[in-house]
Write a protein that holds these residues in place. Structure first.
Motif, PDB file in Angstrom:
ATOM      1  N   ILE A  32      -3.722  13.716  91.693  1.00  0.00           N
ATOM      2  CA  ILE A  32      -4.917  13.634  90.838  1.00  0.00           C
ATOM      3  C   ILE A  32      -4.545  13.945  89.392  1.00  0.00           C
ATOM      4  N   TYR A  33      -3.689  14.960  89.193  1.00  0.00           N
ATOM      5  CA  TYR A  33      -3.244  15.328  87.846  1.00  0.00           C
ATOM      6  C   TYR A  33      -2.496  14.165  87.189  1.00  0.00           C
ATOM      7  N   THR A  36      -4.913  11.255  86.415  1.00  0.00           N
ATOM      8  CA  THR A  36      -5.745  11.609  85.261  1.00  0.00           C
ATOM      9  C   THR A  36      -4.953  11.414  83.970  1.00  0.00           C
ATOM     10  N   GLY A  37      -3.693  11.825  83.972  1.00  0.00           N
ATOM     11  CA  GLY A  37      -2.852  11.642  82.788  1.00  0.00           C
ATOM     12  C   GLY A  37      -2.624  10.170  82.460  1.00  0.00           C
ATOM     13  N   TRP A  39      -4.637   7.701  83.236  1.00  0.00           N
ATOM     14  CA  TRP A  39      -5.904   7.163  82.756  1.00  0.00           C
ATOM     15  C   TRP A  39      -6.160   7.575  81.307  1.00  0.00           C
ATOM     16  N   LEU A  40      -5.933   8.852  80.998  1.00  0.00           N
ATOM     17  CA  LEU A  40      -6.140   9.321  79.629  1.00  0.00           C
ATOM     18  C   LEU A  40      -5.155   8.674  78.665  1.00  0.00           C
ATOM     19  N   ARG A  43      -6.382   5.322  77.879  1.00  0.00           N
ATOM     20  CA  ARG A  43      -7.622   5.406  77.100  1.00  0.00           C
ATOM     21  C   ARG A  43      -7.345   5.754  75.632  1.00  0.00           C
ATOM     22  N   TYR A  76     -11.581  12.052  74.074  1.00  0.00           N
ATOM     23  CA  TYR A  76     -10.522  11.685  75.013  1.00  0.00           C
ATOM     24  C   TYR A  76      -9.165  12.140  74.505  1.00  0.00           C
ATOM     25  N   MET A  79      -8.853  15.765  75.332  1.00  0.00           N
ATOM     26  CA  MET A  79      -8.584  15.934  76.763  1.00  0.00           C
ATOM     27  C   MET A  79      -7.131  15.592  77.076  1.00  0.00           C
ATOM     28  N   TYR A  80      -6.602  14.563  76.440  1.00  0.00           N
ATOM     29  CA  TYR A  80      -5.207  14.200  76.670  1.00  0.00           C
ATOM     30  C   TYR A  80      -4.269  15.279  76.120  1.00  0.00           C
ATOM     31  N   TRP A  83      -4.303  17.958  78.617  1.00  0.00           N
ATOM     32  CA  TRP A  83      -3.555  17.523  79.797  1.00  0.00           C
ATOM     33  C   TRP A  83      -2.050  17.619  79.541  1.00  0.00           C
TER      34      TRP A  83
END
Length: 110
Positions: A32-33, A36-37, A39-40, A43, A76, A79-80, A83
């Protein structure tokens, strides 16, 4: 010499479920981590934002050093940034925790 072994000669399972369940949860969380990375990163358009052209092993440290450019943009990007720094922060804090705990246990009288 027996061709077939009776059931009592069979070895026990590889490990109990108390080992496999936490391992499966850890693998799931790491997946999941990582997703998520990815995807970010898509983005944010990360490598192009920082003008990062790196193709060798030290790219992670170079990317972390240039991550300050993410503060000037959207949510975003923040958030990145979080992350990106979560991995080194968790690794460093875990290492410090283990060292302090080892030092504390050696200090305690037996």
């Amino acid at each position: 010499m027996h061709l077939f072994h009776p059931p009592e000669d069979l070895e026990p399972p590889l490990a109990p479920p108390r080992f496999w369940v936490p391992l499966a949860v850890l693998v799931l969380l790491l997946g999941i981590y990582a997703l998520t990375g990815l995807w970010l990163e898509a983005r944010v358009d990360w490598p192009e934002v920082a003008n990062l052209h790196c193709h060798y092993r030290a790219c992670g440290w170079i990317a972390l050093s240039k991550s300050g450019s993410l503060f000037r943009r959207s949510g975003y990007d923040l958030m990145y940034f979080a992350w990106m720094w979560a991995g080194p922060a968790i690794g460093l804090s875990s290492g410090v925790f283990v060292l302090v705990r080892r030092w504390w246990r050696r200090r305690q009288p037996s």
